[in-house]
Design an enzyme around this catalytic site. Structure first.
Site, PDB file in Angstrom:
ATOM      1  N   SER A 145      30.679   2.210 -27.696  1.00  0.00           N
ATOM      2  CA  SER A 145      31.446   3.421 -27.988  1.00  0.00           C
ATOM      3  C   SER A 145      32.695   3.491 -27.128  1.00  0.00           C
ATOM      4  O   SER A 145      32.803   2.826 -26.091  1.00  0.00           O
ATOM      5  CB  SER A 145      30.589   4.679 -27.766  1.00  0.00           C
TER       6      SER A 145
ATOM      7  N   ASP B  19      35.910  -1.095 -16.500  1.00  0.00           N
ATOM      8  CA  ASP B  19      35.117   0.119 -16.325  1.00  0.00           C
ATOM      9  C   ASP B  19      34.453   0.151 -14.963  1.00  0.00           C
ATOM     10  O   ASP B  19      34.343   1.215 -14.335  1.00  0.00           O
ATOM     11  CB  ASP B  19      34.073   0.248 -17.438  1.00  0.00           C
TER      12      ASP B  19
END
Length: 257
Positions: free
Chosen positions: A11, A111
């Site tokens: 996602s 990330d």
């Protein structure tokens, strides 16, 4: 207004941030075929639910991505529709915050860079175990001097769900959700309980083994899409679903001087 984008394997998280505060956020599926125009259409519809002209205040954007095929489309989104050049998070941004990647292969996902920046900003004098529960579950060991010296990589909850769907012909499709008990009397409930308690047991087991092996007193921080399954866990000192987004924004602000 800053747009922070976290492109994950499963996602994509998009957040509107003002003065370091998340004003609104959305989650959409990651798709390598989605065009810049489609991204803009999607964001416009979502943003309009809050305010018709909220996107007019966007002055910058920063992107953390672990899906290279998506990068050009997201970059074009901001260049074409917002007339801005987004900042892509890289390992070099860790240096701006005094972080060092002390691993055999000194390259980590964008990330993870954002996670570590945000965590170290809040707990600058602590030895940290930062757990990101995404498509993969990554355990990051960061010492109080800003050195990333160890890691564990394990399946994420979405990987477990996907494996059950792909590798079994007769079992029903299900999602991982909280289950009060592990022993159930229906197939669907048993699957949910197995996924939930199995994933929790994996994370808890790895965390406790890390703490047994460590010579440091670790503060344990958890973030990521799977973190919602971990309420009321005494071995997690802090849960922050927005940790990655906060790190992305902090990196953007740092690059702007």
């Amino acid at each position: 207004m800053i747009v922070a984008v976290d492109v994950g394997n499963t996602s994509t998280k998009i957040a509107l941030c003002e003065n370091g505060t998340v004003v609104d956020k959305w989650r959409i599926s990651t798709c390598g075929k989605r065009t810049a125009a489609e991204y803009f259409s999607c964001i416009s519809v979502l943003a309009s639910r809050r305010s018709a002209d909220i996107l007019a205040g966007v002055r910058g954007a920063a992107i953390s991505s672990v899906v290279p095929v998506v990068n050009r489309h997201v970059e074009e989104l901001f260049e074409r529709f917002f007339n801005i050049s987004p900042v892509f998070i890289t390992n070099s941004h860790a240096d701006l915050f005094g972080l060092k990647i002390c691993l055999a292969q000194p390259t980590i996902g964008a990330d993870r860079v954002a996670d570590l920046v945000a965590a170290k900003t809040v707990w600058p004098t602590s030895d940290l175990l930062v757990i990101d529960m995404g498509t993969a579950t990554v355990f990051n060991l960061l010492d109080r001097n800003g050195g990333l010296y160890g890691q564990v990589v394990a399946p994420g909850v979405s990987c477990l769900v996907h494996s059950m769907r792909e590798c079994t012909a007769l079992l029903p499709q299900t999602l991982a959700r909280e289950s009060e008990k592990i022993v159930c009397d229906s197939t669907a409930a048993s699957l949910e309980a197995g996924l939930y308690w199995g994933y929790r047991a994996m994370v808890e087991g790895i965390t406790k083994q890390i703490m047994r092996e460590s010579t440091r007193t670790l503060r344990v921080i958890a973030t990521g899409g799977g973190v919602g399954l971990f309420r009321n866990c005494d071995y997690l000192n802090h849960i922050d679903e927005l940790l990655t987004i906060k790190g992305i924004v902090q990196i953007y602000e740092k690059t702007q001087g």
